[in-house]
Design a protein around this motif. Structure first.
Motif, short mmCIF file in Angstrom:
data_model
loop_
_atom_site.label_atom_id
_atom_site.label_comp_id
_atom_site.label_asym_id
_atom_site.label_seq_id
_atom_site.Cartn_x
_atom_site.Cartn_y
_atom_site.Cartn_z
N SER A 172 -151.46 43.29 -120.69
CA SER A 172 -152.04 41.83 -120.48
C SER A 172 -151.08 40.65 -120.06
CB SER A 172 -152.47 41.36 -121.89
OG SER A 172 -151.51 41.00 -122.82
N GLY A 173 -149.85 41.40 -119.24
CA GLY A 173 -149.17 40.54 -118.68
C GLY A 173 -147.59 41.12 -118.33
N ALA A 174 -146.68 40.64 -118.00
CA ALA A 174 -145.28 40.95 -117.64
C ALA A 174 -144.59 41.40 -118.82
CB ALA A 174 -144.64 40.07 -116.75
N SER B 37 -155.21 42.12 -129.55
CA SER B 37 -153.94 41.87 -128.56
C SER B 37 -152.55 41.93 -129.30
CB SER B 37 -154.05 40.49 -127.82
OG SER B 37 -155.09 40.28 -127.04
#
Length: 175
Positions: A120-122, A157
């Motif tokens: 969900s992201g770097a 998450s």
């Protein structure tokens, strides 16, 4: 003679201490070593916390093969196993079966569980580790009637320790 007896007792004590030490090595909870196992536990708890009518133990969850983002270096089979084991371990939990995505649920108490795990992201680089943010989406679908489906969607998450994911990938490669 007394010295020989003491020597044997010392050797036996050392041997037992060594064996006890080796046996305790595996006492670290699996969730601390295997991030996918821990994710399965969290997902099962999330599902169990929901309101179920009839109760969860009367439901059947049909697990579709999970979709896993390749950047996470996680084996879809490992996620499927973690979810299955965690759901089966629930007190008063559901029946759990592996299922394919092309077959619909056939009973109102059968829910098809579709799971998607994606980055969900770097990656976040800290001083001592790299964390990879993730999002797990769980979608439960059942046929409420011939014309309509009921859907429940949940999201978890968090962030995996990249070293733990790499170790898992090395020790349990995808087939």
């Amino acid at each position: 003679m007394m010295a020989m007896h003491r020597l044997r007792m010392l050797a036996a004590t050392l041997l037992l201490s060594t064996l006890a030490g080796c046996m305790s090595l595996d006492q670290v909870p699996r969730a601390e070593r295997d991030p996918i196992y821990g994710l399965g536990q969290s997902a099962a708890r999330l599902i169990a916390e929901q309101s179920w009518t009839p109760p969860l133990e009367q439901q059947v969850l049909l697990l579709a093969p999970p979709e896993v983002d390749t950047t996470l270096q996680a084996n879809p089979g490992a996620l499927n196993e973690a979810l299955t084991r965690a759901l089966l371990a629930l007190k008063n939990g559901p029946q759990v079966l592996n299922w394919s995505t092309d077959r619909p649920a056939v009973d109102s108490r059968q829910w098809r569980l579709e799971s998607t795990l994606e980055a969900s992201g770097a990656a976040l680089t800290l001083s001592d580790r790299t964390l990879q943010p993730y999002q797990l989406q769980l979608t439960l679908v059942r046929s409420a009637s011939a014309e309509r489906n009921e859907t429940r969607t949940f999201t978890l998450s968090g962030a995996f320790d990249q070293a733990a994911l790499e170790s898992l990938a090395r020790n349990h490669p995808a087939p």
